[in-house]
Design a protein around this motif. Structure first.
Motif, short mmCIF file in Angstrom:
data_model
loop_
_atom_site.label_atom_id
_atom_site.label_comp_id
_atom_site.label_asym_id
_atom_site.label_seq_id
_atom_site.Cartn_x
_atom_site.Cartn_y
_atom_site.Cartn_z
N ARG A 152 0.81 -1.25 -0.19
CA ARG A 152 -0.02 0.06 0.03
C ARG A 152 0.82 1.34 0.08
O ARG A 152 0.41 2.25 -0.58
CB ARG A 152 -1.02 0.07 1.47
N ASP A 153 2.02 1.17 0.79
CA ASP A 153 3.03 2.25 0.65
C ASP A 153 3.71 2.58 -0.76
O ASP A 153 4.19 3.65 -1.13
CB ASP A 153 3.99 2.31 1.69
N ALA A 154 3.75 1.63 -1.35
CA ALA A 154 4.58 1.52 -2.56
C ALA A 154 3.79 2.55 -3.60
O ALA A 154 2.80 2.50 -3.78
CB ALA A 154 4.62 0.29 -3.28
N GLU B 36 -10.15 7.65 -5.14
CA GLU B 36 -8.89 7.46 -4.13
C GLU B 36 -9.63 7.35 -2.67
O GLU B 36 -10.61 8.15 -2.36
CB GLU B 36 -8.25 8.96 -4.31
N GLU B 37 -8.64 6.66 -1.94
CA GLU B 37 -9.12 6.32 -0.61
C GLU B 37 -7.60 6.82 0.10
O GLU B 37 -6.60 6.43 -0.23
CB GLU B 37 -9.23 5.10 -0.27
N ALA B 38 -7.69 7.33 1.34
CA ALA B 38 -6.57 7.65 2.09
C ALA B 38 -6.61 7.11 3.43
O ALA B 38 -7.68 6.87 4.08
CB ALA B 38 -6.46 9.31 2.26
N SER B 39 -5.60 6.59 4.01
CA SER B 39 -5.35 5.97 5.17
C SER B 39 -3.83 6.18 5.51
O SER B 39 -3.08 6.96 5.10
CB SER B 39 -5.52 4.52 5.11
N THR C 180 0.59 9.34 4.87
CA THR C 180 -0.78 9.14 4.33
C THR C 180 -0.46 8.38 3.15
O THR C 180 0.54 8.63 2.35
CB THR C 180 -1.31 10.56 4.07
N GLN C 181 -1.27 7.30 3.04
CA GLN C 181 -1.11 6.45 1.99
C GLN C 181 -2.22 6.47 1.18
O GLN C 181 -3.62 6.59 1.73
CB GLN C 181 -0.81 5.03 2.44
N ALA C 182 -2.25 6.50 -0.09
CA ALA C 182 -3.44 6.77 -0.95
C ALA C 182 -3.62 5.51 -1.89
O ALA C 182 -2.65 5.00 -2.52
CB ALA C 182 -3.36 8.09 -2.04
#
Length: 526
Positions: A316-318, A440-443, A451-453
């Motif tokens: 998810r970070d990549a 787009e979803e952010a967490s 923040t990862q999108a």
């Protein structure tokens, strides 16, 4: 990063250890490598160029096996010296270098279906002390807490010849014991009802009394194979049982029973096969028994599965995900790559596909822009041992983990599917993937706290985001797409040779160059 800065002496001095698992002195070469079966298969198929694939530990017998086959087939056979990927898979790439039309695969196999060439699997044999193994299991499993649930006997493919004898010795002590079969090893070879095919299906469990030219309708071979034959599927369905297939193995359990409630016995050495099974059933108890000494060890894949959960956050970070091709022979690998590209794109990330052979730290370090690599390979090759290669373990993820991390509706649970074919249409874990980019979803990342999108922002493209533009053939083209590979390469301190500069002048004399390796030339002083 030691592999990038050492002297390289390890590579130069490395030796292949032959016969690390030697053939037992009491076992003849013809029996170990089933020469008669190989000859019958080659003659029946009419193959003109047959390649023999050996793992490293069996290369010591390769020349003798090839000589025996050439003497009976009357034609040249080829030995594959090194495998392009894992030795458990059929190396169709190396076989095609000589235009091979068939491959005989010796040694342990992952049971993955091949892509193009017909294959005969000869699993060879590991020494199994059946009496000792059975005695140790009876002593260790006397007081089972899950005695009411099925106990499944699994084994390394090289221990297949001892499975029936071991099962008969354990069946009286464990009434719920179920014997697994390796139907993927021989079932694909059944094309007709002649005698030769029945021998291949039964793997020696039935003895053929007729000649190769006789019809099996009048011979002993007409009897169904009771353990490893293709009739198991029909018998199971008629006797109130259902089949469960995984990792090329097939188990028949009673209707109403759940394979997740079972416990397993695994006979074979520690290695990728066992690691793959442990991750496939992390909540189940495995009783591991080495084939020679019979010392029982109780294992579980739960810790390995939980340890791998951090890979979901890495995905998810990549921003850039590399699709690392780990096979060119396993069926449907192209479909898996196409599906991964779609998943990555709809999640708002970029993907690049790489073919590098067997992955290692120096190879992957050359592609520093990639944040994580998804390894498309056979189930056993996909699982990299954390202890033996921690760097590659951290960089590689499985297709299943990419789907859990990026596909909407997939949720992490105590499940791991190492076989990418199970994710494709028709597979047990297939879900439809939309090609429309998700919103787009952010967490917040659990690793970086940033923040990862996931997904694509629904907003118009701002002016200038296409980068510098040029006019070519009347069309306006962007030379660098913002966020694409061109921008990444442009940010490097060294981007390659400049073709606009004049070439160096040709020298008139040949000068002897430096000697040694890059880390320490002979003319260098410390």
């Amino acid at each position: 990063m030691a592999a990038l800065t050492n002297t390289g002496a390890e590579v130069v001095e490395r030796q292949v250890v032959q016969n690390a698992s030697p053939r037992p002195p009491s076992l003849a070469l013809e029996d170990m490598y089933e020469i008669n079966r190989c000859v019958a298969w080659g003659r029946k198929g009419g193959y003109q160029k047959v390649c023999l694939q050996f793992p490293d530990e069996l290369l010591g017998d390769a020349a003798a096996v090839a000589q025996a086959l050439m003497g009976q087939l009357g034609q040249v056979v080829y030995i594959l010296g090194d495998t392009t990927y894992g030795s458990c898979c059929v190396d169709e790439v190396a076989a095609e270098h000589v235009g091979s039309d068939a491959v005989i695969h010796f040694g342990n196999t992952c049971l993955s279906p091949s892509q193009r060439l017909p294959v005969l699997y000869i699993p060879t044999r590991l020494p199994v002390d059946v009496s000792r193994v059975a005695g140790q299991l009876k002593e260790a499993l006397t007081e089972r807490k899950d005695a009411g649930h099925p106990l499944v006997l699994l084994y390394d493919t090289r221990c297949h010849y001892a499975a029936d004898e071991l099962f008969s010795k354990l069946q009286s002590s464990f009434p719920s014991l179920v014997l697994s079969t390796l139907e993927g090893l021989w079932h694909h070879e059944q094309k007709s009802a002649d005698c030769c095919n029945v021998l291949e299906d039964c793997m020696g469990n039935s003895t053929c009394a007729c000649n190769e030219s006789e019809s099996c309708e009048t011979s002993k071979c007409n009897d169904p194979c009771e353990t490893n034959g293709p009739s198991d599927s029909l018998k199971s369905s008629e006797s109130g049982q259902r089949e469960v297939k995984f990792n090329g193995r097939h188990v028949s359990i009673p209707d109403g029973a759940d394979i997740k409630d079972s416990s397993f016995i695994y006979v074979g050495p520690r290695g990728p096969t066992l690691d793959c099974l442990l991750l496939r059933f992390p909540e189940n108890t495995f009783h591991h028994v080495p084939p020679s000494d019979g010392a029982v060890e109780t294992l579980s894949g739960m810790q390995s599965l939980i340890r791998r959960s951090i890979k979901l956050e890495m995905i998810r970070d990549a921003e850039i995900i590399g699709i690392l091709v780990g096979t060119l022979g396993v069926a449907r690998y192209r479909e898996a790559i196409t599906r991964l590209k779609t998943i990555v794109k709809t999640a708002g990330k970029r993907s690049y596909t790489f073919v590098v052979g067997k992955p290692n730290e120096p190879k992957l370090a050359n592609i520093s822009e990639v944040d994580v690599f998804v390894y498309v390979a056979c189930p056993e090759t996909t699982i990299v041992d954390r202890g033996s290669d921690p760097v590659v373990y951290r960089k590689l993820v499985a297709p299943w983990e990419v789907e859990v991390a990026l596909v909407a509706g997939r949720e992490w649970s105590m499940t791991f599917e190492p076989d990418f074919s199970a994710l494709l249409p028709g597979g047990a874990h297939h879900v439809e993937v939309s090609e429309v980019p998700r919103e787009e979803e952010a967490s917040v990342s659990l690793i970086t706290n940033r923040t990862q999108a996931l997904g694509v922002r629904n907003s118009p493209i701002e002016e200038g985001t296409a980068g510098p533009v040029v006019v070519q053939e009347g069309k306006v083209l962007a030379t660098i797409h913002v966020g694409g590979g061109g921008q990444v390469l442009g940010g490097r301190s060294w981007a390659g040779l400049d073709p606009s500069l004049p070439p160096p002048a040709l020298g008139t004399a040949v000068v002897e160059g430096r000697k040694g390796i890059a880390a320490e030339y002979q003319d260098e002083t410390l």
